[in-house]
Design an enzyme around this catalytic site. Sequence first.
Site, short mmCIF file in Angstrom:
data_model
loop_
_atom_site.label_atom_id
_atom_site.label_comp_id
_atom_site.label_asym_id
_atom_site.label_seq_id
_atom_site.Cartn_x
_atom_site.Cartn_y
_atom_site.Cartn_z
N GLY A 130 0.83 -1.20 0.00
CA GLY A 130 0.00 0.00 0.00
C GLY A 130 0.86 1.24 0.00
N GLY A 154 1.57 5.91 4.47
CA GLY A 154 0.58 6.61 5.28
C GLY A 154 -0.73 5.88 5.44
N GLY A 184 -1.15 2.91 6.90
CA GLY A 184 -1.23 2.13 8.12
C GLY A 184 -0.63 0.75 8.08
N LYS A 185 0.36 0.49 7.22
CA LYS A 185 0.95 -0.84 7.15
C LYS A 185 1.70 -1.18 8.44
CE LYS A 185 3.30 0.12 3.39
NZ LYS A 185 2.83 1.51 3.16
N THR A 186 2.50 -0.26 8.92
CA THR A 186 3.26 -0.50 10.16
C THR A 186 2.32 -0.67 11.34
OG1 THR A 186 5.10 0.81 9.28
CG2 THR A 186 5.07 0.40 11.65
N HIS A 204 -10.78 33.52 -14.88
CA HIS A 204 -10.21 32.19 -15.08
C HIS A 204 -10.93 31.17 -14.17
CE1 HIS A 204 -6.71 29.43 -15.93
NE2 HIS A 204 -7.18 28.88 -14.81
N GLU A 205 -11.02 31.47 -12.87
CA GLU A 205 -11.67 30.55 -11.94
C GLU A 205 -13.17 30.46 -12.19
OE1 GLU A 205 -9.90 28.62 -10.25
OE2 GLU A 205 -8.01 29.67 -10.64
N HIS A 242 -13.70 27.92 -14.94
CA HIS A 242 -13.65 26.54 -14.45
C HIS A 242 -14.99 26.14 -13.81
CE1 HIS A 242 -9.51 25.64 -15.24
NE2 HIS A 242 -9.02 26.58 -14.43
N ASP A 248 -3.45 23.41 -15.88
CA ASP A 248 -4.72 22.88 -16.39
C ASP A 248 -4.47 22.02 -17.62
OD1 ASP A 248 -6.03 24.35 -14.41
OD2 ASP A 248 -6.27 26.09 -15.72
#
Length: 605
Positions: A202, A205, A207-209, A425-426, A429, A502
Site C-alpha cells: 500500500g 501513510g 497504516g501498514k506498520t 479564469h476561476e 472553471h 490545467d
Amino acid sequence: MRNFKMKNMLLGAMIFIGAFLVLSLLTEVAQKTKTFPYLPTFVKSLEKGEVKSVQVVGQDVVGELKDGTSFHTTIGNDPELWKNLRGSNVEVNITNVSTQNSMWYFFIFVLITTLILSAVWYFVKQVRGGGGGGNGGGPNIFSMGKSKARMYMPSEIKVNFSSVAGATEAKEELKDVVDFLKDPEKFKRLGAKITRGVLLVGEPGNGKTLLAKAVAGEANCPFFSISGSDFIEVFVGVGASRVRDLFAQARKHSPSIIFIDEIDAVGRQRGSGLGGGHDEREQTLNQLLTEMDGFQTEEGAVIVIAATNRADVLDKALLRPGRFDRRVEVPYPDVTSRLEILKLHAKNVKLNPEVDLAKIARGTPGFTGADLANLINEAAINASKTDQDSILISDFEEARDKIMLGKELKTIVLSAEERKVTAYHEAGHALVRLMMPEDTDPLHKITIIPRGRALGVTHFLPEKEKYTRSKEEMIATLMAAHGGRAAEELVFNKKMTGASNDFEHATAVARRMVCSYGMSDDIGPVVYGQEMGDFPYSQKTAERIDDAVHKLLIKSYDDTVQVLKKHQDKLTLLAEKLLEKETLYASEVYELLGIPPRAELKFGE
C-alpha cells in the site's frame, strides 16, 4: 539501560585515571632522582661534605644531598667507602636487599600491569558488546553483524485491531495470523499450514506498520521491527549476518513476529546490482530467502510481516508459496474508513458540535490515514492561534486548503488586471463544471486568494466514492480544465500563462483515455503504455496516439468555448462577485446564478 552504560563509563574512567596517576607519580620520582657515577661524582661529593644522608641496599646507594637533590649510585667492593662516610658525618641506613623496598617496587609494578590489563579488557568487552545496550548493531566493527531490529515485548505494545480504524479487509486477512500464534493446534488438527510470511502492500501513510504492530498486540507476542535499509552496509557479508542474527533472536522468543518495513530496499529483483550476483544487497536477500525457507512453524512459530509500496520490484523468489505467499492490500481509505479514522483522531481534540465529520470524510478523497490525522492536527493548530474554545468547520477548510495547496500567500499583491484575469479564469472553471451532467463531481468552493503556486483555485468535491468513470465524465473533466483559458480568451482575447497546470492535467487525462481506457474511436479498445518503452509499438502507432490525444483536447476546448459563449452573462456575474468577495461557496454560487442546487446525498448513498 542508560544507568548501566553510565556506570561502565565511570568505571572505565576511574581505571584510566588511576593508572595515569600512578605512572605520573613514578615518572615524577624518576625525574627528581639523579643517577651519580660512583667515581668520581659520588666520592667527590663526600669529600666536599655535600652528602646529607644515604641508604645502602646491597650495592645500591640512594641518598640526598644537602641542597635537597636525591641521587642514586651503585658501589663496588670499596673498603674506603665506609671510612669516607664516617669522615663526612653522613647519616647511613643499611637495608637488606630482600626487604620492603624491593617489595614496594614489585607491588607498584603489579598494580600498574593490572590497571592497564583491566582497562584493555573493559574496552574490548564494550566494543564486542556494542556498548552494553540495545539488541545489537552497535556502532563498532565487532557488533556490525548484529541485527539492528528493535524488540518490543508484549507489555510494550499498546496497539490492537481496535486501534486501527478502517482497513477492514486487511484486518480480516491478518486475523488468521493472530489465530495461529494464539492456537496453532486449531490449524494442525486438519493438516493446515499457516503462511510463513505476509506482505502488506500500500501507499505510504495507509497504516501498514500500524497493522503489523496490531497483529503483535492481538497475539500478545514479541515483535521485532526493522527497516530493509538497516540490513545493508558497505562491507560485504554484514547484511547476511544481520539476517541470521535477527532470525536467531526471533526463534529464542518464539512465538514472535518479525516486521520488515520497506522490504524493497533489500528484496529487489536479483541481477540488477552493481556487483552482479555478488553485491552486498543480493547476498543479504539470499540469506533472507534461506532463513524464511528454513525456520520452523510448528515448534517456535516465527511469522514474518513485510511492508512495501513497490511490490512490482520484489524478487519472485520472495513471493513464492512458503515465503511471502499471502499478499494483503492496504488501500487508500474509502469514505466509510475515512469517517472512522476521523472519529478516532477527533477523540483527542475538542470539536464544535456543528462540525460534520461525515462531510469532511466525503471531501477528502485520496487522503491517507496519516493525512487525515494531519488534517485534524492542522485544524486544531489553526483554532488555537485565534484562541477559540473549539475547532470549527472553517478551521478544517483552512487546514485542507493548506495541505492540498499550501499556505495562504498574504504578501503577494496582484495588480487590478491580474486579479480580474484570475477571477474570470476561476469563474470559467466553475461555470463549465456547473453546466455538466449530474454525475460529475459538484462544485464546492471558488477562491482567488493565492495559495502555494496557485493564484486561485476552484474546488470540486465528490459526493460519493467512485471506482469507475464514464467517457462523458472524463470529457467533462477535460472541459472543466479548459474553462480557465477559454474564459480568458473569450473575455480578454489573451492567452495567459496561468493555464499551464490545467493543460498538463487535461493532457494526462486524454492520454489515459486513448492509451488505457480504449475511449478513442480512432485507436479503439487497445491498451498502449504511456511511453513507448512500456509497451513496444511502432512509430506510426505513436503518431496515431498523438493525433487521437490532440483531437480529444481540441474538441473539448472548442466545446468549452461554446458553453461559455452561451452563458457569458453568468460568467461575468460570477467573476465580478469573486472580485468583490474573493471566496464563494457552492451555495452562494447557485443562488447568484439562479441554478437549482444539487440534492445533497446522505452519507453512504
